[in-house]
Design a protein around this motif. Structure first.
Motif, mmCIF file in Angstrom:
data_model
loop_
_atom_site.group_PDB
_atom_site.id
_atom_site.type_symbol
_atom_site.label_atom_id
_atom_site.label_comp_id
_atom_site.label_asym_id
_atom_site.label_seq_id
_atom_site.Cartn_x
_atom_site.Cartn_y
_atom_site.Cartn_z
ATOM 1 N N ASP A 181 0.822 -1.213 0.000
ATOM 2 C CA ASP A 181 0.000 0.000 0.000
ATOM 3 C C ASP A 181 0.854 1.259 0.000
ATOM 4 N N GLY A 182 2.179 1.094 -0.110
ATOM 5 C CA GLY A 182 3.062 2.247 -0.189
ATOM 6 C C GLY A 182 3.627 2.707 1.130
ATOM 7 N N ASN A 183 3.308 2.056 2.227
ATOM 8 C CA ASN A 183 3.837 2.466 3.520
ATOM 9 C C ASN A 183 5.327 2.159 3.578
ATOM 10 N N TYR A 184 6.120 3.185 3.823
ATOM 11 C CA TYR A 184 7.576 3.036 3.873
ATOM 12 C C TYR A 184 7.971 2.215 5.095
ATOM 13 N N LEU A 185 8.804 1.203 4.888
ATOM 14 C CA LEU A 185 9.204 0.339 5.989
ATOM 15 C C LEU A 185 10.627 0.618 6.447
ATOM 16 N N LEU A 186 11.578 0.521 5.526
ATOM 17 C CA LEU A 186 12.962 0.710 5.933
ATOM 18 C C LEU A 186 13.844 0.851 4.704
ATOM 19 N N ALA A 187 15.104 1.220 4.951
ATOM 20 C CA ALA A 187 16.117 1.258 3.904
ATOM 21 C C ALA A 187 17.345 0.528 4.415
ATOM 22 N N ASN A 188 18.120 -0.018 3.488
ATOM 23 C CA ASN A 188 19.337 -0.721 3.853
ATOM 24 C C ASN A 188 20.429 -0.319 2.875
ATOM 25 N N LEU A 189 21.598 0.018 3.404
ATOM 26 C CA LEU A 189 22.728 0.401 2.576
ATOM 27 C C LEU A 189 23.811 -0.654 2.702
ATOM 28 N N SER A 190 24.384 -1.048 1.583
ATOM 29 C CA SER A 190 25.505 -1.981 1.630
ATOM 30 C C SER A 190 26.768 -1.219 2.030
ATOM 31 N N ARG A 191 27.811 -1.942 2.319
ATOM 32 C CA ARG A 191 29.106 -1.279 2.492
ATOM 33 C C ARG A 191 29.597 -0.817 1.120
ATOM 34 N N GLU A 192 30.600 0.048 1.126
ATOM 35 C CA GLU A 192 31.183 0.466 -0.144
ATOM 36 C C GLU A 192 31.792 -0.740 -0.850
ATOM 37 N N CYS A 193 31.656 -0.757 -2.177
ATOM 38 C CA CYS A 193 32.128 -1.920 -2.921
ATOM 39 C C CYS A 193 32.528 -1.500 -4.328
ATOM 40 N N THR A 194 33.166 -2.403 -5.038
ATOM 41 C CA THR A 194 33.465 -2.184 -6.449
ATOM 42 C C THR A 194 32.236 -2.572 -7.263
ATOM 43 N N PRO A 195 32.143 -2.101 -8.519
ATOM 44 C CA PRO A 195 31.014 -2.513 -9.354
ATOM 45 C C PRO A 195 30.926 -4.023 -9.514
ATOM 46 N N GLN A 196 32.066 -4.703 -9.509
ATOM 47 C CA GLN A 196 32.057 -6.159 -9.653
ATOM 48 C C GLN A 196 31.462 -6.842 -8.418
ATOM 49 N N GLU A 197 31.655 -6.219 -7.254
ATOM 50 C CA GLU A 197 31.122 -6.792 -6.014
ATOM 51 C C GLU A 197 29.646 -6.465 -5.802
ATOM 52 N N TYR A 198 29.142 -5.464 -6.529
ATOM 53 C CA TYR A 198 27.801 -4.949 -6.267
ATOM 54 C C TYR A 198 26.705 -6.009 -6.333
ATOM 55 N N PRO A 199 26.656 -6.884 -7.368
ATOM 56 C CA PRO A 199 25.558 -7.866 -7.408
ATOM 57 C C PRO A 199 25.505 -8.753 -6.166
ATOM 58 N N LEU A 200 26.670 -9.170 -5.662
ATOM 59 C CA LEU A 200 26.686 -10.023 -4.477
ATOM 60 C C LEU A 200 26.203 -9.260 -3.250
ATOM 61 N N LEU A 201 26.673 -8.022 -3.079
ATOM 62 C CA LEU A 201 26.247 -7.241 -1.922
ATOM 63 C C LEU A 201 24.774 -6.868 -2.018
ATOM 64 N N LEU A 202 24.274 -6.661 -3.231
ATOM 65 C CA LEU A 202 22.850 -6.371 -3.397
ATOM 66 C C LEU A 202 22.016 -7.567 -2.950
ATOM 67 N N ARG A 203 22.439 -8.765 -3.344
ATOM 68 C CA ARG A 203 21.702 -9.960 -2.922
ATOM 69 C C ARG A 203 21.707 -10.077 -1.404
ATOM 70 N N THR A 204 22.867 -9.824 -0.801
ATOM 71 C CA THR A 204 22.958 -9.893 0.661
ATOM 72 C C THR A 204 22.047 -8.864 1.310
ATOM 73 N N SER A 205 22.020 -7.642 0.742
ATOM 74 C CA SER A 205 21.175 -6.582 1.284
ATOM 75 C C SER A 205 19.701 -6.958 1.202
ATOM 76 N N VAL A 206 19.273 -7.487 0.048
ATOM 77 C CA VAL A 206 17.874 -7.883 -0.111
ATOM 78 C C VAL A 206 17.529 -9.025 0.836
ATOM 79 N N GLN A 207 18.445 -9.974 1.001
ATOM 80 C CA GLN A 207 18.216 -11.062 1.957
ATOM 81 C C GLN A 207 18.013 -10.516 3.369
ATOM 82 N N ASP A 208 18.836 -9.540 3.756
ATOM 83 C CA ASP A 208 18.730 -8.969 5.101
ATOM 84 C C ASP A 208 17.363 -8.330 5.321
ATOM 85 N N VAL A 209 16.898 -7.543 4.354
ATOM 86 C CA VAL A 209 15.623 -6.852 4.554
ATOM 87 C C VAL A 209 14.461 -7.835 4.502
#
Length: 757
Positions: free
Chosen positions: A536-564
């Protein structure tokens, strides 16, 4: 409901003959083979990869067949992607008299119009160096496979924009009084494969440019080899100095010419002329035995068996969990019902510190009083406390004694404000206009923002010029500031009337912040951004990964989504057998194998006991499609002038294919000025890996998410899933320039706060 009218598209159908053609193909083990193969084949072949196969279409008779390729006969109707690619390859040589400055998509400049010369003829007394400033129409032609009805075909789409060029010599600009320091320069005649952008000017020395920043460690370059980059910012900087007090008149004329060219009637006239021009060309040679011809302009409507165009129901703002208190105007609903979260809001008596220069104390006190109590006989009558049902919010003033560097003065003032026993819940930081655009390392607002966020306190910026507006205009600024401030205090001003599905639905925005202080540094560091909303659009939370290289980004994104997801699963108490729907919005398409891993990890995190539906939606406006409504006369602005002619109404949805939709976000009523360019529509693309495939439902949901920004009372140009990620990315990239900045609290104490608004 279905719309019975036909809408126009900015494209033309391409007729391809014959219906079958000779092509060559071989297995493609690695996509990295494509670029070397194209380089080796040169202009004689069109090479296109798809589904693990490399296809080739010879463009000239007797072309040497690339190694390993075998001839076959292909049907046009079954290979439209390949044929569209071949059309794009052929376009630069098919339009006589126009040189391509970009080949894919094919772009060329108009020859009939040049805005600067037209404007200066009206203003008179143009400095001679002004002949080196050019604004010309830019046309872009791109073939795409579309299926607005039940059968796919190739369309050739035409996009019109403007291109800014500065051809004046650097010495002439300097002699005319233009300060060149800080402007970027480009090569006038780059060699094949050479980068056009060179660096940033520090100063001119004789016939050379000394660069403060550059690519390839270049410290100096001949001034004759380069020109100032033709960006809008460089134009404004140079012309303000050249024209002085006549610059505002120049800008008024430029905006009017822009509106004539890029408004609905201007685009429609261009399409009529372009259709006549392209339709009169000889058949386009696509290959040795393949020809294409441009036919009539595309229009899209509904038939008895197929709905291609419809208008989504209007968005209504909700102000209670039961959705019984609704209004179609956000501010009117707030003043009538109060905010959505008034009963559960924890900070009914918030403490707000106002950090302001001592030279602006009187203006600041008047503004704070107006914010708290309202402004009679304006659009902001009730005030912050009454509108949001708060009990005596306390505003305290912390004066900034500016001496020396402004950012140091703000830091000292904030340290003093935070030294007491009770910490404020939020802050308002008042900035003098001359300090607002200072570079990030010395920008007082960024230093204030960083220090406050590291103390767990969100802040709201206010420029002095905004606070000094006349009451009628100030009222709207106060509306926006109060909504953002309440949201930063973890309040929920409103949600929307999205009908909650049987599934427990969450909508995830996937973004990325590129953490580079300069365009001349390689983009080696980034940060993943994940925002999470209820259906319904109610904002729940945000999660930021640690700083990473573009090559590391897909893995950290998956980890971030898993956490939330783990967080939401625990919060919502998902039970065995529950259906869980995960809708992901992103503005940057992900590679298939990265997306497959993300989906797999999401399912594994949620657990095998739940039924998981997944929809991955790419949301953007950088696409060649534009809808026009020939039946739309527009609206009158406050001066009685027409605005929004030919612009589809907000909520108009058009099928581009079975996985693509166009969504009109800004209708005539939301266009602010007569003569404004035709609004771009959002392009929605559903990824083939999605298991939830109701694209009309997802398009309507994206529309409603444009009404959920708590940065202002008006809808945004894109869903908050994307908009919030962009706001965070912009702030994170700028805050990184502050020496003592640390984002540590953003994933803990401020995880549920809208600190980025």
């Amino acid at each position: 409901m279905a719309d019975q009218r036909r809408l126009a598209l900015n494209g033309f159908q391409v007729e391809v003959n014959p219906s079958a053609f000779s092509a060559y193909q071989r297995d493609l083990a690695d996509p990295s083979e494509v670029a070397p193969a194209r380089l080796a084949a040169g202009e004689a072949w069109s090479l296109w990869p798809a589904g693990g196969v490399l296809y080739g279409v010879p463009r000239v008779q007797g072309a040497v067949v690339p190694d390993g390729m075998v001839e076959s006969k292909l049907a046009v109707s079954e290979n439209l992607g390949l044929v569209a690619y071949v059309v794009n390859q052929a376009l630069p040589g098919a339009v006589p008299g126009y040189r391509a400055f970009r080949r894919r998509p094919f772009q060329f400049l108009g020859r009939r119009r040049e805005f600067v010369a037209e404007i200066m003829r009206r203003l008179g007394h143009a400095p001679e160096v002004m002949s080196g400033f050019l604004i010309r129409p830019r046309y872009s032609l791109e073939a795409r496979v579309v299926m607005p009805v039940e059968e796919a075909f190739i369309g050739l789409f035409v996009t019109l924009s403007t291109r800014y060029d500065i051809t004046a010599k650097l010495a002439e600009l300097a002699a005319a009084g233009v300060s060149l320091t800080g402007l970027d320069v480009v090569r006038r005649a780059p060699a094949p494969g050479q980068r056009r952008l060179v660096g940033r000017i520090d100063r001119l020395v004789g016939g050379e440019v000394v660069l403060s920043e550059s690519f390839d460690q270049i410290s100096r370059i001949s001034a004759a080899e380069v020109a100032v980059e033709g960006s809008k910012e460089a134009f404004a900087s140079c012309l303000r100095q050249l024209l002085g007090d006549r610059y505002s008149a120049f800008e008024s004329h430029r905006a009017a010419l822009d509106g004539q060219l890029l408004g609905g009637p201007g685009v429609a006239a261009m399409l009529t002329d372009m259709g006549r021009f392209l339709g009169g060309l000889p058949p386009i040679a696509l290959g040795v035995d393949l020809r294409g011809r441009v036919r009539e302009q595309l229009t899209v409507g509904n038939s008895g068996t197929h709905r291609s165009v419809y208008r989504a129901p209007g968005v209504s703002y909700c102000f209670d969990p039961a959705r019984t208190k609704q209004n179609t105007i956000a501010w009117r609903g707030l003043t009538t019902y109060g905010p959505f979260s008034r009963d559960s809001f924890a900070t009914h008596s918030p403490r707000i510190v106002v950090v302001a220069p001592h030279t602006a104390q009187g203006v600041t006190e008047a503004f704070v009083r107006a914010l708290r109590d309202g402004v009679p006989s304006t659009a902001y009558q009730s005030g912050f406390a009454a509108t949001f049902r708060l009990s005596n919010p306390a505003f305290t003033l912390q004066k900034v004694q500016i001496s020396g560097q402004p950012h140091d003065a703000y830091r000292r003032a904030i340290e003093t404000a935070l030294s007491g026993d009770q910490q404020p819940d939020a802050a308002i930081v008042v900035i003098l206009d001359e300090h607002a655009d200072l570079p990030a390392p010395v920008n007082p607002y960024l230093h204030a923002k960083a220090l406050l966020l590291m103390a767990g306190i969100p802040s709201q910026e206010m420029k002095l010029s905004t606070m000094r507006q006349r009451p009628a205009a100030l009222a709207f600024a106060l509306q926006n500031a109060s909504v953002a401030l309440y949201a930063k205090l973890n309040g929920v001003p409103w949600t929307v009337n999205h009908h909650l599905p049987i599934a427990d639905e969450i909508v995830v925005g996937l973004g990325i912040a590129e953490l580079v202080p300069s365009r001349y540094q390689d983009r080696k560091r980034c940060m993943g951004i994940t925002t999470v909303f209820r259906g319904d659009g109610n904002y729940l939370l945000a999660n930021l990964s640690r700083e990473c290289t573009p090559q590391e980004y897909p893995l950290l994104l998956r980890t971030s989504v898993q956490d939330v997801l783990a967080d939401i699963k625990a919060r919502n108490g998902w039970r065995p057998g529950d259906t869980v729907r995960i809708v992901c919005h992103t503005s940057l398409p992900m590679r298939d194998h990265h997306l497959d891993r993300l989906i797999g990890d999401c399912v594994a995190t949620v657990g095998s006991e739940q039924n998981v539906e997944f929809a991955f939606l790419t949301v953007g406006d950088r696409q060649p499609f534009t809808m026009l409504d020939p039946h739309q006369p527009g609206r009158n602005d406050y001066r009685g002038r027409i605005k929004g002619a030919l612009a589809p109404e907000r909520g108009t949805i058009m099928q581009i294919s079975d996985t693509q939709r166009l969504l009109a976000i800004t209708g005539p009523s939301l266009i602010k000025l007569a003569g404004a360019p035709l609004p771009r529509q959002l392009h929605l693309r559903l990824h083939r890996a999605s298991t939830f495939r109701d694209l009309d439902y997802l398009a309507e949901q994206a529309l409603k998410f444009t009404s959920l920004s708590w940065r202002s009372t008006m809808p945004t140009s894109r869903p908050v899933t994307i908009h919030y990620s962009e706001l965070m990315a912009d702030l994170l990239a700028r805050l990184r320039a502050v020496p003592y900045w640390s984002p540590a609290l953003l994933n803990t104490r401020l995880r549920h706060s809208r600190w980025f608004l």
